[in-house]
Scaffold this motif. Structure first.
Motif, PDB file in Angstrom:
ATOM      1  N   THR A  25       0.852  -1.182   0.000  1.00 56.25           N
ATOM      2  CA  THR A  25       0.000   0.000   0.000  1.00 56.25           C
ATOM      3  C   THR A  25       0.891   1.235   0.000  1.00 56.25           C
ATOM      4  N   ALA A  26       0.286   2.408   0.073  1.00 53.97           N
ATOM      5  CA  ALA A  26       1.062   3.641   0.152  1.00 53.97           C
ATOM      6  C   ALA A  26       1.674   3.782   1.543  1.00 53.97           C
ATOM      7  N   GLY A  27       2.853   4.373   1.599  1.00 56.13           N
ATOM      8  CA  GLY A  27       3.495   4.577   2.895  1.00 56.13           C
ATOM      9  C   GLY A  27       2.677   5.449   3.810  1.00 56.13           C
ATOM     10  N   HIS A  28       1.965   6.454   3.247  1.00 54.46           N
ATOM     11  CA  HIS A  28       1.180   7.356   4.107  1.00 54.46           C
ATOM     12  C   HIS A  28      -0.086   6.686   4.635  1.00 54.46           C
ATOM     13  N   CYS A  29      -0.362   5.452   4.198  1.00 55.45           N
ATOM     14  CA  CYS A  29      -1.485   4.674   4.731  1.00 55.45           C
ATOM     15  C   CYS A  29      -1.037   3.740   5.860  1.00 55.45           C
ATOM     16  N   VAL A  30       0.242   3.829   6.212  1.00 58.00           N
ATOM     17  CA  VAL A  30       0.790   3.044   7.319  1.00 58.00           C
ATOM     18  C   VAL A  30       1.474   3.960   8.328  1.00 58.00           C
ATOM     19  N   TYR A  31       2.202   4.951   7.815  1.00 53.96           N
ATOM     20  CA  TYR A  31       2.964   5.881   8.657  1.00 53.96           C
ATOM     21  C   TYR A  31       2.312   7.260   8.628  1.00 53.96           C
ATOM     22  N   GLU A  32       2.053   7.815   9.803  1.00 55.70           N
ATOM     23  CA  GLU A  32       1.421   9.125   9.901  1.00 55.70           C
ATOM     24  C   GLU A  32       2.481  10.213   9.784  1.00 55.70           C
ATOM     25  N   HIS A  33       2.429  10.938   8.655  1.00 52.62           N
ATOM     26  CA  HIS A  33       3.393  12.006   8.368  1.00 52.62           C
ATOM     27  C   HIS A  33       4.826  11.496   8.504  1.00 52.62           C
ATOM     28  N   GLY A  34       5.043  10.237   8.140  1.00 55.59           N
ATOM     29  CA  GLY A  34       6.383   9.674   8.154  1.00 55.59           C
ATOM     30  C   GLY A  34       6.977   9.494   9.528  1.00 55.59           C
ATOM     31  N   ARG A  35       6.165   9.606  10.587  1.00 54.04           N
ATOM     32  CA  ARG A  35       6.732   9.570  11.939  1.00 54.04           C
ATOM     33  C   ARG A  35       6.551   8.218  12.624  1.00 54.04           C
ATOM     34  N   ASP A  36       5.342   7.748  12.682  1.00 53.00           N
ATOM     35  CA  ASP A  36       5.089   6.508  13.408  1.00 53.00           C
ATOM     36  C   ASP A  36       3.910   5.803  12.773  1.00 53.00           C
ATOM     37  N   VAL A  37       3.770   4.531  13.076  1.00 53.45           N
ATOM     38  CA  VAL A  37       2.713   3.745  12.460  1.00 53.45           C
ATOM     39  C   VAL A  37       1.354   4.106  13.055  1.00 53.45           C
ATOM     40  N   PHE A  38       0.302   3.948  12.235  1.00 53.71           N
ATOM     41  CA  PHE A  38      -1.057   4.126  12.709  1.00 53.71           C
ATOM     42  C   PHE A  38      -1.438   2.981  13.651  1.00 53.71           C
ATOM     43  N   ALA A  39      -2.460   3.218  14.463  1.00 53.30           N
ATOM     44  CA  ALA A  39      -2.939   2.210  15.416  1.00 53.30           C
ATOM     45  C   ALA A  39      -4.003   1.322  14.762  1.00 53.30           C
ATOM     46  N   LYS A  40      -4.154   0.116  15.306  1.00 58.72           N
ATOM     47  CA  LYS A  40      -5.216  -0.834  14.937  1.00 58.72           C
ATOM     48  C   LYS A  40      -5.268  -1.050  13.417  1.00 58.72           C
ATOM     49  N   TRP A  41      -4.134  -1.384  12.856  1.00 55.99           N
ATOM     50  CA  TRP A  41      -4.000  -1.507  11.399  1.00 55.99           C
ATOM     51  C   TRP A  41      -4.392  -2.915  10.957  1.00 55.99           C
ATOM     52  N   VAL A  42      -5.350  -2.996  10.018  1.00 54.05           N
ATOM     53  CA  VAL A  42      -5.791  -4.282   9.483  1.00 54.05           C
ATOM     54  C   VAL A  42      -5.985  -4.170   7.977  1.00 54.05           C
ATOM     55  N   PHE A  43      -5.941  -5.310   7.302  1.00 50.35           N
ATOM     56  CA  PHE A  43      -6.257  -5.394   5.882  1.00 50.35           C
ATOM     57  C   PHE A  43      -7.491  -6.268   5.711  1.00 50.35           C
ATOM     58  N   VAL A  44      -8.457  -5.770   4.915  1.00 47.68           N
ATOM     59  CA  VAL A  44      -9.686  -6.512   4.645  1.00 47.68           C
ATOM     60  C   VAL A  44      -9.800  -6.711   3.134  1.00 47.68           C
ATOM     61  N   PRO A  45      -9.323  -7.852   2.603  1.00 44.67           N
ATOM     62  CA  PRO A  45      -9.443  -8.088   1.160  1.00 44.67           C
ATOM     63  C   PRO A  45     -10.899  -8.291   0.765  1.00 44.67           C
ATOM     64  N   GLY A  46     -11.263  -7.762  -0.399  1.00 39.95           N
ATOM     65  CA  GLY A  46     -12.628  -7.925  -0.892  1.00 39.95           C
ATOM     66  C   GLY A  46     -13.653  -7.156  -0.091  1.00 39.95           C
ATOM     67  N   TYR A  47     -13.233  -6.108   0.643  1.00 40.88           N
ATOM     68  CA  TYR A  47     -14.163  -5.369   1.506  1.00 40.88           C
ATOM     69  C   TYR A  47     -15.355  -4.838   0.708  1.00 40.88           C
ATOM     70  N   TYR A  48     -16.562  -4.959   1.319  1.00 41.15           N
ATOM     71  CA  TYR A  48     -17.762  -4.402   0.700  1.00 41.15           C
ATOM     72  C   TYR A  48     -18.798  -4.122   1.781  1.00 41.15           C
ATOM     73  N   GLN A  49     -19.117  -2.838   1.998  1.00 38.07           N
ATOM     74  CA  GLN A  49     -20.190  -2.402   2.897  1.00 38.07           C
ATOM     75  C   GLN A  49     -20.134  -3.056   4.275  1.00 38.07           C
ATOM     76  N   GLY A  50     -18.999  -2.965   4.911  1.00 38.51           N
ATOM     77  CA  GLY A  50     -18.855  -3.474   6.264  1.00 38.51           C
ATOM     78  C   GLY A  50     -18.623  -4.965   6.360  1.00 38.51           C
ATOM     79  N   LYS A  51     -18.528  -5.646   5.224  1.00 42.24           N
ATOM     80  CA  LYS A  51     -18.337  -7.088   5.214  1.00 42.24           C
ATOM     81  C   LYS A  51     -16.884  -7.435   4.912  1.00 42.24           C
TER      82      LYS A  51
END
Length: 523
Positions: free
Chosen positions: A138-164
């Motif tokens: 993914t993009a680095g800015h989708c993992v690191y906040e302003h290049g400083r530290d990682v975001f919290a509660k990070w998950v990947f949901v393949p095939g995501y659709y309307q909360g599923k």
């Protein structure tokens, strides 16, 4: 930022590939997300709770219109950073022959995370082939906040659709990115690879005995309910408890006649008071001794919190409790998106009354439940993984996939972010510069996808029947080249030898199963 070296299974890597001059700046960094299965379970359950309420609440990583920039052409020369390289995709998804329409890859989905403001956010991403079949690009800015530290509660949901989450939720274990992005917020390196644990789904819950509840190693909770009963049922309950009135309550609708706990005519009826009255009450009236008296902090929804606060009640009123506060079942408040970090604190003093004829009688019951989860296996086994390519010639045709949702700068909003969209075309033969993001050598594509699609893959040699290709970029920035307040071009970091170096570190990171065969949380 604290740096950790993740133990890597280095089989297959030569000493020369791993070695670097002692004085050389590192080209890659790694940070922990949720390395332990128990933490990974808590992270994924945060998003799955209440039938995916937090997933539906999340909004796209937001680009302000002022950040929709114009690209400046820099060079007609392809960046020269070594020999081209590829890693083949895996997990072909056959469609049964040639089709005219574009088949969306099974590998794409959304990454969800919580930013420093506590906002629930998402970006686009894809599963990518790796040694342990556990890698997300993914993009680095989708993992690191302003290049400083990682975001919290990070998950990947393949095939995501309307909360599923049709293939399960995969919690991030370790994040890998370029040293330049992490240190300088340099978007020439706006990419990241995240090693994820096995995914899982929540399947059901089951009522159990207290013994089974205590022995269960997975998710569990207690349900306490107050039931209105008749006077005869109330007396029978007390008799069954050997005369104990614990877990009972009587509410008199007339002015009660106060008595003492030794009076056989007396019924326990705690009185709710304000904080001041509670503080000045006799100590023996505040000690619970198994009875429902004392203080009680009730976790509530934000709406209930605001409604209570607005009543001007004589009670102590609402309070905000810190993230990490535990509820009665030992679960962290911040892990329950249906409640959130809000609570109302009540104060009670003990009293016994001689009930009137119109008294109401209540008995408390306690039920024990366990939550069942099912292992979804490794990410690559569940949805396959795209290949990756670096140091490739520019000017090649690519498919770009993502979940666009942001409006254009003029306010028009053609996308919802609910379903993935795509662009197709040849990347520019020139590299581009964006000074505000320290960009000097981005590759670009004519495309009108907006924010929310950032992090989505740029796939070379995409096979429509197999739904597989080679990731040769991820959407990083959005641009308005003709100045009409519409996104008409997107850009990505050029995948070069440094990208390959980060990828090669990431693909050797080992992760674990989160739940066992019975749904228990593994250690």
């Amino acid at each position: 930022m604290k740096r950790l070296l993740i133990p890597l299974a280095a089989a297959g890597l030569t000493a020369a590939a791993l070695a670097a001059p002692a004085a050389a700046a590192p080209s890659w960094v790694t940070d922990p997300l949720a390395p332990k299965p128990a933490d990974a379970y808590s992270t994924a359950k945060f998003w799955l709770n209440a039938n995916g309420a937090a997933l539906r609440k999340a909004t796209q990583y937001h680009w302000d219109s002022k950040d929709v920039t114009k690209l400046v052409k820099v060079s007609a020369d392809q960046p020269d950073d070594g020999k081209p390289g590829i890693v083949a995709p895996t997990g072909a998804a056959k469609t049964g022959g040639k089709v005219k329409n574009v088949n969306l890859p099974r590998t794409i989905g959304k990454v969800f995370f919580v930013d420093r403001k506590g906002e629930y956010r998402w970006c686009s991403a894809t599963s990518i082939q790796s040694r342990h079949r556990n890698l997300v690009a993914t993009a680095g800015h989708c993992v690191y906040e302003h290049g400083r530290d990682v975001f919290a509660k990070w998950v990947f949901v393949p095939g995501y659709y309307q909360g599923k989450a049709p293939f399960g939720v995969f919690s991030g274990a370790y994040a890998f990115t370029s040293y330049d992005l992490d240190t300088y917020d340099d978007y020439d390196a706006d990419f990241a690879f995240v090693a994820v644990h096995n995914g899982f789904t929540l399947t059901s819950s089951r009522k159990v005995t207290k013994g089974e509840f205590l022995a269960w190693g997975g998710d569990k909770w207690v349900d306490e309910q107050k039931h209105k009963v008749t006077k005869d049922e109330y007396d029978a309950h007390i008799k069954a408890q050997g005369g104990s009135k614990n877990g009972t309550e009587v509410v008199s609708n007339v002015e009660p006649t106060l008595t003492n706990p030794d009076d056989p005519r007396g019924a326990y009826s705690p009185l709710e008071v304000d904080e001041s009255a509670y503080g000045s009450a006799a100590e023996e009236t505040k000690v619970a001794n198994g009875a429902k008296a004392g203080t009680k902090t009730e976790l509530v929804t934000k709406a209930e919190f605001d409604a209570y606060k607005g009543k001007g009640t004589k009670l102590s009123g609402p309070q905000v409790v810190a993230n990490g506060t535990k509820d009665k079942d030992g679960r962290a408040v911040a892990d329950d998106p249906a409640n959130g970090p809000w609570a109302i604190k009540h104060y009670f003093i003990k009293q016994w009354i001689i009930p009137g004829k119109d008294a109401e009688y209540y008995v408390w019951s306690t039920s024990y439940f366990i939550g069942m989860a099912k292992d979804a296996g490794k990410l690559g086994d569940a949805v396959g993984g795209q290949g990756i390519a670096w140091n490739q010639p520019t000017g090649q045709p690519v498919f770009v996939f993502g979940y666009p949702s942001d409006p254009h700068p003029d306010g028009d909003k053609p996308y919802t972010g609910v379903t993935p969209k795509y662009c197709y075309g040849k990347t520019g033969t020139k590299t581009y510069q964006v000074n505000s993001f320290r960009v000097e050598t981005h590759q670009a594509l004519k495309c009108s996808l907006t924010g929310g699609s950032d992090g989505g893959p740029w796939l070379l040699k995409y096979n429509n029947s197999k739904r597989l290709g080679y990731v040769n970029g991820v959407t990083s920035l959005f641009h308005d080249q003709d100045g009409n307040d519409r996104v008409d071009m997107i850009s990505s970091a050029y995948f070069d030898g440094e990208t390959a170096d980060v990828y090669n570190k990431a693909q050797y990171a080992e992760t674990k199963a989160v739940v066992g065969p019975k749904g228990e949380i593994l250690q």
